[in-house]
Design a protein around this motif. Sequence first.
Motif, PDB file in Angstrom:
ATOM      1  N   UNK A   1      39.289  30.154  44.892  1.00 57.03           N
ATOM      2  CA  UNK A   1      39.854  29.676  43.637  1.00 57.03           C
ATOM      3  C   UNK A   1      40.250  28.216  43.805  1.00 57.03           C
ATOM      4  N   UNK A   2      39.807  27.385  42.880  1.00 55.29           N
ATOM      5  CA  UNK A   2      40.095  25.956  42.949  1.00 55.29           C
ATOM      6  C   UNK A   2      41.171  25.588  41.935  1.00 55.29           C
ATOM      7  N   UNK A   3      42.021  24.643  42.324  1.00 56.50           N
ATOM      8  CA  UNK A   3      43.065  24.131  41.439  1.00 56.50           C
ATOM      9  C   UNK A   3      43.002  22.609  41.439  1.00 56.50           C
ATOM     10  N   UNK A   4      43.332  22.044  40.306  1.00 61.31           N
ATOM     11  CA  UNK A   4      43.273  20.589  40.182  1.00 61.31           C
ATOM     12  C   UNK A   4      44.568  19.923  40.619  1.00 61.31           C
ATOM     13  N   UNK A   5      45.407  20.678  41.278  1.00 66.82           N
ATOM     14  CA  UNK A   5      46.676  20.149  41.785  1.00 66.82           C
ATOM     15  C   UNK A   5      46.947  20.745  43.159  1.00 66.82           C
ATOM     16  N   UNK A   6      47.737  20.070  43.974  1.00 63.23           N
ATOM     17  CA  UNK A   6      48.051  20.614  45.306  1.00 63.23           C
ATOM     18  C   UNK A   6      48.847  21.914  45.207  1.00 63.23           C
ATOM     19  N   UNK A   7      48.789  22.711  46.250  1.00 65.39           N
ATOM     20  CA  UNK A   7      49.569  23.947  46.329  1.00 65.39           C
ATOM     21  C   UNK A   7      50.752  23.730  47.267  1.00 65.39           C
ATOM     22  N   UNK A   8      51.911  24.248  46.852  1.00 70.80           N
ATOM     23  CA  UNK A   8      53.117  24.147  47.657  1.00 70.80           C
ATOM     24  C   UNK A   8      53.602  25.551  47.997  1.00 70.80           C
ATOM     25  N   UNK A   9      54.387  25.636  49.079  1.00 67.26           N
ATOM     26  CA  UNK A   9      54.970  26.923  49.448  1.00 67.26           C
ATOM     27  C   UNK A   9      55.817  27.451  48.292  1.00 67.26           C
ATOM     28  N   UNK A  10      55.813  28.778  48.060  1.00 63.92           N
ATOM     29  CA  UNK A  10      56.639  29.341  46.988  1.00 63.92           C
ATOM     30  C   UNK A  10      58.107  28.980  47.165  1.00 63.92           C
ATOM     31  N   UNK A  11      58.711  28.485  46.093  1.00 63.42           N
ATOM     32  CA  UNK A  11      60.129  28.106  46.077  1.00 63.42           C
ATOM     33  C   UNK A  11      60.461  26.973  47.048  1.00 63.42           C
ATOM     34  N   UNK A  12      59.434  26.295  47.551  1.00 67.96           N
ATOM     35  CA  UNK A  12      59.653  25.158  48.462  1.00 67.96           C
ATOM     36  C   UNK A  12      58.692  24.031  48.054  1.00 67.96           C
ATOM     37  N   UNK A  13      58.956  23.412  46.931  1.00 68.17           N
ATOM     38  CA  UNK A  13      58.004  22.456  46.372  1.00 68.17           C
ATOM     39  C   UNK A  13      57.999  21.119  47.093  1.00 68.17           C
ATOM     40  N   UNK A  14      58.748  21.017  48.148  1.00 70.40           N
ATOM     41  CA  UNK A  14      58.651  19.828  48.994  1.00 70.40           C
ATOM     42  C   UNK A  14      57.769  20.082  50.217  1.00 70.40           C
ATOM     43  N   UNK A  15      57.312  21.329  50.362  1.00 69.02           N
ATOM     44  CA  UNK A  15      56.510  21.711  51.532  1.00 69.02           C
ATOM     45  C   UNK A  15      55.078  21.988  51.095  1.00 69.02           C
ATOM     46  N   UNK A  16      54.176  21.111  51.490  1.00 70.30           N
ATOM     47  CA  UNK A  16      52.788  21.177  51.047  1.00 70.30           C
ATOM     48  C   UNK A  16      52.042  22.300  51.754  1.00 70.30           C
ATOM     49  N   UNK A  17      51.308  23.090  50.980  1.00 70.42           N
ATOM     50  CA  UNK A  17      50.496  24.175  51.530  1.00 70.42           C
ATOM     51  C   UNK A  17      49.030  23.781  51.591  1.00 70.42           C
TER      52      UNK A  17
END
Length: 680
Positions: free
Chosen positions: A451-467
């Motif tokens: 599944x592709x997204x046009x935005x970066x993914x972050x850890x759940x409830x941790x939007x300062x931590x890039x996944x």
Amino acid sequence: MLRFGICLLSVLAFQLFELIPLYEMADTKVALRATDTISRFLATYQTHPKLILSILPTLLIYIASLLWFSLLLHSGSKLLIPPKKSKLVYITYNLGFIFFAIFGLHLFNTINFPNSLAIDISSLNYFQSLHQGYQEAITLGIIVFVVLLIIKILAKFSAAPKTTLTFLLCLLLPVGFSFNENYQGKQLAQLELGYKTHPTQPNIILIGLDAVRGDLLAQADFTQQYLPFFWQQSQAGAHFTDAWSLIGRTYPSWTSVLQGRYPLNTGTRYNLPQQEPECVMATWLNRQGYKSIYFSDEKRFSHIRQTCGFHHVWGAPIDALDFVVFTLADHALLNLLTLWPQTFHQFLPYTLANRGAAATYNPLDFNQLIKAKIAQEIMHTPKQPIFIGMHFTLPHWPWHWRTSPRGLSTTDLYLRSLQVLEHQVQDMLNHFKQLGLLENTIVVFLSDHGEAFSEPLYYPNQHSRLLSQYSDEFQGHGSDLGSINQLRILLNWRYFGDNAWIHNQIQQANTQTRATLIDIFPSLAYLIQQNPPHFLDGINLFAQEQTARDIFLETGFTPEAMRALHLDVAKVLQTSIDRFIIQADGTLAMDDAYKPLVIETKQRGILTGDWLLISHARRGWQLVNVTEETNLGWLDLHSLPENAPDLNFLSELRTRLCHFYGEECTYLAPFMHQAHQRAP
């Protein structure tokens, strides 16, 4: 009768109001085309009267629910509102009571089915944002109010025993449904079948996980913290970290799994073709003495059915009604009935335990229904080896289910759906263990595509931590080979049992081998020590020596409207509805008249080593470094980027791609064979 008529008309009026969100979604052109589609569908049903049976139970239970609720309102208002001298005042009092009761019904619907398209009480958005303790306090207050209302009605028993009894029977009917659910659940939990696996032939279970990205589950920190069950399975088996889907669509991917061949060779190049492919793996295992079963919680775009080779196929319906009924049947009364799946699953196949009906879909309800079917089936074949293929679609768009939270971003909902999916799979495997199905069993966890997204993914409830930093040009899957997250998948093998040879083969596998879905069939044949069919395209992943190979990829059918950053369902319907027909058996399929256009406009790619070279007939050639996850974009072959391989290498890849696709080579983009030039 006047009072009952008022009740029934009021309920019917609110049923019509519940359709308002549907009209808001559509425009005139879509409405006209949808009307044409519905008329064609009705014509099909007139030609084949037996097919009307598939919708008849839903219609009957809907009428029964309307009458039940109207009778409940009638008896309640009769007990609470005495006759008035003025007929106008009398009708006004009754309407006030009815509207208050209907408001309560929709309040219940909005709380329990927050994603329902039925009349939404917008103030409940505030309710749902409250702390859990406040929600419970408000809910308790509502319950207390209802109890006091019932006590007041019971006080009328001596004056109007028949009416009071009617009210109580209507009110207690749902209680009876609940007792039936509890009884069925206890019966299933206490079931002891004494199933014994075949001494030499292991059971085989394929667990399909829709749209699960392989790159995410390969990240140890994320998987350990948020998906511990999947992490445990990957550590206990062979987790191939470089696994690819050949086409980002469910039906072609599963066909490739079950035939061990590329989509070009299976003939299934997009979802919903008119021709039904053969499930070769199922028929091949049937000849080896296996009982074959397939089930899925949604089949709108993947028509795997019993006629393709399985002994049994369960789950959501397949016919074209599944594309419309779940929306038209999104009413508070029918939604209420889905709370009792064991009681109503025969009557509500389109809205109950069907992932396509996201507003009412409860993953564990689907599990419960399938568990009962599997338990019943193996009672009749206690020593026969079993082949089970299953597919769960929760992480697929729209990433909503009955209890999914509101207000989350698309990527947060996707990650949350992975956690709920994990719980669903774990629950099913625990049931298999209870039945004795995991005593000598090969389990393959696979995803049909990414599944592709046009935005970066972050850890759940941790939007300062890039996944995942990789952002794609297009969202979704099956639309763009350059978005490699559409094609990188989960592929994990696990063995449960005492067969040391199978256990060692899986544990000693080279999990760095580049794997694909077409490798599952020959690998399974090797593990059960049977000769596979000679025409398979895949390789045995457990062979001691692996040689480098080319892998050929392609896109599916993707209307331009599906490439948008924010999916507009009405626009997708408007631009693609004319390409589909309703077949004689009531299933939806793409008209073969459009097949040449779909085949011509596909992207085709060749993956070898670090490089993925992609051809688009109209846009040219694209190059992706899959190891570094670097998309070099659409190439100017006269002036290649500095970090690209030389033109001779790309020319050789183009030749191999052309050779693989044969007659379709003419659909590849023109290739300039001039000498390699570096960008200035």
